[in-house]
Motif scaffolding. Sequence first.
Motif, PDB file in Angstrom:
ATOM      1  N   THR A 109       1.181  -5.694  -4.665  1.00 58.11           N
ATOM      2  CA  THR A 109       2.389  -5.197  -3.997  1.00 58.11           C
ATOM      3  C   THR A 109       3.615  -5.557  -4.837  1.00 58.11           C
ATOM      4  O   THR A 109       3.569  -6.505  -5.627  1.00 58.11           O
ATOM      5  N   SER A 110       4.682  -4.787  -4.638  1.00 56.41           N
ATOM      6  CA  SER A 110       5.943  -5.128  -5.326  1.00 56.41           C
ATOM      7  C   SER A 110       6.735  -6.143  -4.507  1.00 56.41           C
ATOM      8  O   SER A 110       7.780  -6.616  -4.927  1.00 56.41           O
ATOM      9  N   ARG A 111       6.244  -6.486  -3.319  1.00 59.35           N
ATOM     10  CA  ARG A 111       6.951  -7.425  -2.453  1.00 59.35           C
ATOM     11  C   ARG A 111       6.636  -8.875  -2.831  1.00 59.35           C
ATOM     12  O   ARG A 111       5.798  -9.152  -3.671  1.00 59.35           O
ATOM     13  N   GLN A 112       7.370  -9.799  -2.167  1.00 59.83           N
ATOM     14  CA  GLN A 112       7.251 -11.239  -2.470  1.00 59.83           C
ATOM     15  C   GLN A 112       6.229 -11.888  -1.523  1.00 59.83           C
ATOM     16  O   GLN A 112       6.053 -11.405  -0.400  1.00 59.83           O
ATOM     17  N   PRO A 113       5.654 -12.999  -1.927  1.00 56.00           N
ATOM     18  CA  PRO A 113       4.703 -13.690  -1.035  1.00 56.00           C
ATOM     19  C   PRO A 113       5.305 -14.018   0.333  1.00 56.00           C
ATOM     20  O   PRO A 113       4.623 -13.899   1.351  1.00 56.00           O
ATOM     21  N   HIS A 114       6.613 -14.391   0.366  1.00 52.09           N
ATOM     22  CA  HIS A 114       7.190 -14.798   1.656  1.00 52.09           C
ATOM     23  C   HIS A 114       7.412 -13.613   2.605  1.00 52.09           C
ATOM     24  O   HIS A 114       7.773 -13.789   3.767  1.00 52.09           O
ATOM     25  N   ASP A 115       7.185 -12.391   2.087  1.00 53.87           N
ATOM     26  CA  ASP A 115       7.263 -11.222   2.966  1.00 53.87           C
ATOM     27  C   ASP A 115       6.027 -11.105   3.876  1.00 53.87           C
ATOM     28  O   ASP A 115       5.996 -10.253   4.762  1.00 53.87           O
ATOM     29  N   PHE A 116       5.020 -11.912   3.600  1.00 52.07           N
ATOM     30  CA  PHE A 116       3.766 -11.800   4.360  1.00 52.07           C
ATOM     31  C   PHE A 116       3.526 -13.084   5.152  1.00 52.07           C
ATOM     32  O   PHE A 116       3.812 -14.186   4.646  1.00 52.07           O
ATOM     33  N   SER A 117       3.030 -12.946   6.366  1.00 55.42           N
ATOM     34  CA  SER A 117       2.654 -14.148   7.111  1.00 55.42           C
ATOM     35  C   SER A 117       1.144 -14.134   7.373  1.00 55.42           C
ATOM     36  O   SER A 117       0.660 -13.363   8.196  1.00 55.42           O
ATOM     37  N   PHE A 118       0.470 -14.934   6.599  1.00 58.16           N
ATOM     38  CA  PHE A 118      -0.982 -15.074   6.723  1.00 58.16           C
ATOM     39  C   PHE A 118      -1.293 -16.542   7.006  1.00 58.16           C
ATOM     40  O   PHE A 118      -0.506 -17.425   6.632  1.00 58.16           O
ATOM     41  N   PRO A 119      -2.437 -16.836   7.632  1.00 57.66           N
ATOM     42  CA  PRO A 119      -2.775 -18.239   7.927  1.00 57.66           C
ATOM     43  C   PRO A 119      -3.305 -18.980   6.693  1.00 57.66           C
ATOM     44  O   PRO A 119      -4.175 -19.832   6.802  1.00 57.66           O
ATOM     45  N   CYS A 120      -2.815 -18.617   5.524  1.00 57.62           N
ATOM     46  CA  CYS A 120      -3.264 -19.248   4.286  1.00 57.62           C
ATOM     47  C   CYS A 120      -2.176 -18.998   3.236  1.00 57.62           C
ATOM     48  O   CYS A 120      -1.129 -18.442   3.549  1.00 57.62           O
ATOM     49  N   GLN A 121      -2.423 -19.374   2.001  1.00 57.74           N
ATOM     50  CA  GLN A 121      -1.434 -19.154   0.936  1.00 57.74           C
ATOM     51  C   GLN A 121      -1.433 -17.672   0.516  1.00 57.74           C
ATOM     52  O   GLN A 121      -2.425 -16.974   0.707  1.00 57.74           O
ATOM     53  N   VAL A 122      -0.315 -17.251  -0.053  1.00 57.55           N
ATOM     54  CA  VAL A 122      -0.192 -15.853  -0.467  1.00 57.55           C
ATOM     55  C   VAL A 122       0.325 -15.788  -1.901  1.00 57.55           C
ATOM     56  O   VAL A 122       1.207 -16.561  -2.296  1.00 57.55           O
ATOM     57  N   ALA A 123      -0.235 -14.890  -2.680  1.00 57.90           N
ATOM     58  CA  ALA A 123       0.282 -14.605  -4.024  1.00 57.90           C
ATOM     59  C   ALA A 123       0.389 -13.090  -4.155  1.00 57.90           C
ATOM     60  O   ALA A 123      -0.383 -12.355  -3.523  1.00 57.90           O
ATOM     61  N   THR A 124       1.346 -12.617  -4.927  1.00 58.79           N
ATOM     62  CA  THR A 124       1.492 -11.163  -5.084  1.00 58.79           C
ATOM     63  C   THR A 124       1.662 -10.798  -6.561  1.00 58.79           C
ATOM     64  O   THR A 124       2.125 -11.609  -7.370  1.00 58.79           O
ATOM     65  N   VAL A 125       1.277  -9.585  -6.875  1.00 55.26           N
ATOM     66  CA  VAL A 125       1.489  -9.038  -8.219  1.00 55.26           C
ATOM     67  C   VAL A 125       1.605  -7.522  -8.077  1.00 55.26           C
ATOM     68  O   VAL A 125       0.898  -6.918  -7.266  1.00 55.26           O
ATOM     69  N   GLY A 139      -7.791  10.185 -13.850  1.00 54.09           N
ATOM     70  CA  GLY A 139      -7.401  11.379 -13.100  1.00 54.09           C
ATOM     71  C   GLY A 139      -5.961  11.293 -12.604  1.00 54.09           C
ATOM     72  O   GLY A 139      -5.658  11.751 -11.508  1.00 54.09           O
ATOM     73  N   GLY A 140      -5.097  10.636 -13.379  1.00 54.45           N
ATOM     74  CA  GLY A 140      -3.682  10.531 -13.018  1.00 54.45           C
ATOM     75  C   GLY A 140      -3.370   9.380 -12.069  1.00 54.45           C
ATOM     76  O   GLY A 140      -2.210   9.130 -11.764  1.00 54.45           O
ATOM     77  N   THR A 141      -4.395   8.691 -11.589  1.00 54.93           N
ATOM     78  CA  THR A 141      -4.190   7.595 -10.634  1.00 54.93           C
ATOM     79  C   THR A 141      -4.267   6.246 -11.361  1.00 54.93           C
ATOM     80  O   THR A 141      -5.200   6.032 -12.143  1.00 54.93           O
ATOM     81  N   PRO A 142      -3.292   5.342 -11.108  1.00 56.44           N
ATOM     82  CA  PRO A 142      -3.370   4.030 -11.765  1.00 56.44           C
ATOM     83  C   PRO A 142      -4.582   3.224 -11.270  1.00 56.44           C
ATOM     84  O   PRO A 142      -4.881   3.240 -10.078  1.00 56.44           O
ATOM     85  N   VAL A 143      -5.258   2.573 -12.204  1.00 59.97           N
ATOM     86  CA  VAL A 143      -6.424   1.751 -11.850  1.00 59.97           C
ATOM     87  C   VAL A 143      -6.020   0.286 -12.002  1.00 59.97           C
ATOM     88  O   VAL A 143      -5.680  -0.165 -13.098  1.00 59.97           O
ATOM     89  N   VAL A 144      -6.051  -0.445 -10.891  1.00 55.37           N
ATOM     90  CA  VAL A 144      -5.410  -1.767 -10.836  1.00 55.37           C
ATOM     91  C   VAL A 144      -6.383  -2.930 -10.997  1.00 55.37           C
ATOM     92  O   VAL A 144      -5.956  -4.087 -11.025  1.00 55.37           O
ATOM     93  N   ASN A 145      -7.662  -2.645 -11.117  1.00 56.84           N
ATOM     94  CA  ASN A 145      -8.621  -3.754 -11.027  1.00 56.84           C
ATOM     95  C   ASN A 145      -8.426  -4.813 -12.112  1.00 56.84           C
ATOM     96  O   ASN A 145      -8.458  -6.013 -11.839  1.00 56.84           O
ATOM     97  N   THR A 146      -8.198  -4.376 -13.359  1.00 55.63           N
ATOM     98  CA  THR A 146      -8.078  -5.373 -14.436  1.00 55.63           C
ATOM     99  C   THR A 146      -6.812  -6.212 -14.255  1.00 55.63           C
ATOM    100  O   THR A 146      -6.838  -7.434 -14.458  1.00 55.63           O
ATOM    101  N   SER A 147      -5.711  -5.558 -13.838  1.00 57.80           N
ATOM    102  CA  SER A 147      -4.463  -6.302 -13.611  1.00 57.80           C
ATOM    103  C   SER A 147      -4.664  -7.345 -12.510  1.00 57.80           C
ATOM    104  O   SER A 147      -4.168  -8.477 -12.609  1.00 57.80           O
ATOM    105  N   MET A 148      -5.385  -6.956 -11.461  1.00 56.89           N
ATOM    106  CA  MET A 148      -5.608  -7.901 -10.362  1.00 56.89           C
ATOM    107  C   MET A 148      -6.423  -9.111 -10.829  1.00 56.89           C
ATOM    108  O   MET A 148      -6.158 -10.240 -10.420  1.00 56.89           O
TER     109      MET A 148
END
Lengths: 193, 371
Positions: A109-125, A139-148
């Motif tokens: 996500t383009s959002r920040q970790p503090h934008d989410f409330s989960f019962p555990c730690q959060v990291a975003t990219v 096919g024109g669609t970004p493939v995110v697996n390697t970045s993740m």
Amino acid sequence: MYSSIQKTEMSLIEICFHGRGGQGAVTAANLLAFAALKSGNNGVQAFPFFGAERRGAPVKAFARIDNKEVFLRSEITHPDIVVILDTGIMDIIDVTKGVKKKGIILLNTSRQPHDFSFPCQVATVDATSIALDNNILVGGTPVVNTSMVGALVSLLDNVNLASLEQAIHDRFKGKQAENNILAVRQANKEVMT
Amino acid sequence: MIVIDTGNNIAALAAKMARPKVIAAYPITPQTKVVERIAEFVEKGELDTEYIHVESEHSAMTACIAASATGVRTFTATASHGLLLMHEMLHWAGLSRLPVVMVNVNRSIGPGWNIWSDLNDSLSQRDTGWIQFYASSNQEIFDNVIQAYKIAENEEIFLPAMVSYDGFILSHTSMPLDVPDQSKIDAFLPAFKPGWTLDVEHPITHGNIVSPKPYMDIRYSMEKAMKKAQKIIQEVGEEWGKKFGRPYGLVQEYRCDDADYVFVTMAALAAEAKVAVDNLRDKGEKAGLINLRTVRPFPYSQLKYDNMIVIDRDISPGLGGIIYHEMKKLNYTMYSFIAGIGGVDVSYKDIERMYQLAQDDKEGWYPLEVK
């Protein structure tokens, strides 16, 4: 800044990947397992959710990392880390189910970790932007697996980036490998905790 | 060399390294990735074999039998309904004493249509005269396939051999394993020396009409070979251990010496049970484990413990767990659990629970009906 998961004597780490068919969740788990093995972990596993997936449908994949041989063959019900390739999945699946209290949910996500409330730690990219920046498209669609996986490795003490790059070289060829390695490095730096 | 790959890719790699001269396979569902991978090896020129696409699993086995009868090493792979369709020809391979080697991915039999792990497909072939191996890791898949050729082709045995492993749980799971150099595999597994061959220069007939007495002799000789296989499996497993550092026998025992209760199970469940045994030991319980590597020949001589907790991922309707009932002629206290049918997940916690239930003198379908 959250601390990375520490490598200990009893260091079994269980990871769950959520994505959609075609986004490469299973490949992500396999790349991580390969990188973990090359980083010196003797016990690694990667497996898809045992179902009949198709393109676009929610897909799960799993990985285990340990410093000794893994004998577990059962499903992962209490993951240490949950990786979300597509946050749209969260509308239909409870991705926090079973996650450990000290566990981490890593979101694309383009959002920040503090934008989410989960019962555990959060990291975003912002893996989608990173995939677009590095021209990783199918096919024109970004493939995110390697970045993740690049971002995930920064949260693990027992898997190093060089091993992940080796895993990508093993899996991809030529320009595709180069682009994915650039994406992995970028995601590794840009992950927010 | 340490590699990491799925059970299916490892089975294909092991088959390639055994250098079969004929591979016959039906490439459609319920086939696995194994034969697709082999097709890639053949296309790339990495494997010199006659690769025959046939129209059914029955034909795949028939082609392997015919090719084996000409004196060459053969291979095929299948799963669930594919194995069932081969049934007639499995008997034929056994009675012809042809050392065909096959991998079978254990998957449930329909209906209901279910692609998950269940051992009923291969266990319902147990009377066909095939040696049966089961693997609980990708390393064991590799090691079993190579050893299966050496055992099946032994001149005192000459029986076909099947290596089975759990659908998804091993077939689709990537795990690391050690793959020896081709030269070391070649030294361990020399070229096939057939017991008899079909040869146009020296014509014979085979499988012709046989009157009752010689037919009974054929069956008797098969039974003797299967019994002899116990010794050969042990010897080949020890030789493998000396050469590659991983010894094998008919079973793998784990922490059995002073055990009060011993789990008996096989395939992926046996790996999970190892975790349960360690946890129970940490809690002060004297638990042990026997992992059945072979089911034919059945390793009776190795099952010599009281309080054996048998976990079957299979069922003979009207009788009960197949392995439990195979063991019933042994004079030990035993408990029977039917678990994981149709791929139901069985974790080490479930296995620890079965340990407690057995201590309370309970058994049955876990967790549906235990009493």
